[in-house]
Design an enzyme around this catalytic site. Structure first.
Site, PDB file in Angstrom:
ATOM      1  N   LYS A  56      -5.765  38.599 -23.498  1.00 43.57           N
ATOM      2  CA  LYS A  56      -5.460  38.232 -24.883  1.00 43.57           C
ATOM      3  C   LYS A  56      -5.870  39.347 -25.839  1.00 43.57           C
ATOM      4  CE  LYS A  56      -5.674  33.213 -24.357  1.00 43.57           C
ATOM      5  NZ  LYS A  56      -6.391  31.965 -24.718  1.00 43.57           N
ATOM      6  N   SER A  75     -10.342  35.497 -26.732  1.00 40.28           N
ATOM      7  CA  SER A  75     -11.251  34.510 -26.170  1.00 40.28           C
ATOM      8  C   SER A  75     -10.456  33.448 -25.431  1.00 40.28           C
ATOM      9  CB  SER A  75     -12.075  33.863 -27.293  1.00 40.28           C
ATOM     10  OG  SER A  75     -13.056  33.004 -26.764  1.00 40.28           O
ATOM     11  N   ASP A  76     -11.083  32.877 -24.417  1.00 39.62           N
ATOM     12  CA  ASP A  76     -10.465  31.767 -23.716  1.00 39.62           C
ATOM     13  C   ASP A  76     -11.559  30.810 -23.266  1.00 39.62           C
ATOM     14  OD1 ASP A  76      -7.743  30.854 -22.763  1.00 39.62           O
ATOM     15  OD2 ASP A  76      -8.947  30.571 -20.966  1.00 39.62           O
ATOM     16  N   THR A  77     -11.234  29.533 -23.282  1.00 36.61           N
ATOM     17  CA  THR A  77     -12.180  28.488 -22.895  1.00 36.61           C
ATOM     18  C   THR A  77     -11.545  27.605 -21.834  1.00 36.61           C
ATOM     19  OG1 THR A  77     -13.150  28.454 -25.114  1.00 36.61           O
ATOM     20  CG2 THR A  77     -13.548  26.521 -23.725  1.00 36.61           C
ATOM     21  N   ALA A 112     -15.019  32.904 -22.296  1.00 34.55           N
ATOM     22  CA  ALA A 112     -15.136  34.355 -22.224  1.00 34.55           C
ATOM     23  C   ALA A 112     -14.621  34.923 -23.532  1.00 34.55           C
ATOM     24  CB  ALA A 112     -14.335  34.905 -21.051  1.00 34.55           C
TER      25      ALA A 112
END
EC number: 3.6.1.9
Length: 194
Positions: A56, A75-77, A112
């Site tokens: 991303k 960011s990724d969750t 992250a």
């Protein structure tokens, strides 16, 4: 350096704004990168979420080609229960299935965050253990009817109505919301962004 958030998430935007501590000179723009979020065969949840955050950020960097010295945050969750990644629900039935699975159990939220610049990409991973109380079918039905879970990993938002289901957390609250503040501040500081 021009800070860019590679996300249109209102939660991430709000959290990143907090990092500026109200200073007028702390500003950023947003872009909406489009990446393939399909997990690779055999990819571990930790590796998956870190890869997505980096992809991303890099996709966001590509969208900033006309900008002077962009630094792009991606960011990724994900929510992980018994080694299964629980993404955003595809429909209301899926949201109900996920909430039933989380009921009365502990799960891990992994977020992250990556910072991409022209010469390097740095990634941080944060994990938080979240324990849910036991949910009744009526609770699940009412929550899903609110539509809140429909755009959230694991089918809940801790910062909204879904917080009523959280018995305890061990770790970072902002990780569960979607942008770990301490680690994001560290990345920005290391890049000279204050």
């Amino acid at each position: 350096m021009n800070l860019v958030l590679a996300s249109t998430s209102p939660r991430r935007k709000e959290l990143l704004t907090h990092i500026g501590l109200g200073r007028a000179e702390f500003s950023f723009s947003q872009v909406a990168p489009d990446i393939d979020e399909t997990p690779k065969a055999g990819e571990l949840p930790r590796d998956y979420v870190q890869r997505l955050a980096a992809e991303k950020a890099l996709a966001g960097l590509a969208l900033c080609s006309g900008m002077s010295q962009p630094a792009v945050l991606g960011s990724d969750t994900i929510v992980v229960l018994e080694n299964e990644i629980l993404g955003k629900p595809v429909d209301e039935a899926d949201a109900k299935r996920v909430l039933r699975a989380l009921s009365g159990k502990a799960h891990t939220v992994m977020t992250a965050v990556a910072l991409a610049k022209a010469d390097q990409t740095s990634v941080r991973l944060v994990e938080t253990l979240v324990r849910f109380c036991v949910l009744s079918d009526a609770d699940i039905d009412a929550y899903v009817a609110s539509q809140e879970p429909m755009d959230k990993a694991g089918s809940y938002g801790i910062q909204g109505l879904g917080g009523c289901f959280v018995e305890s957390i061990e770790g970072s609250y902002s990780c569960v919301v979607g942008l770990p503040l301490v680690e994001t501040r560290e990345l920005l500081s290391e890049a000279g962004i204050r």
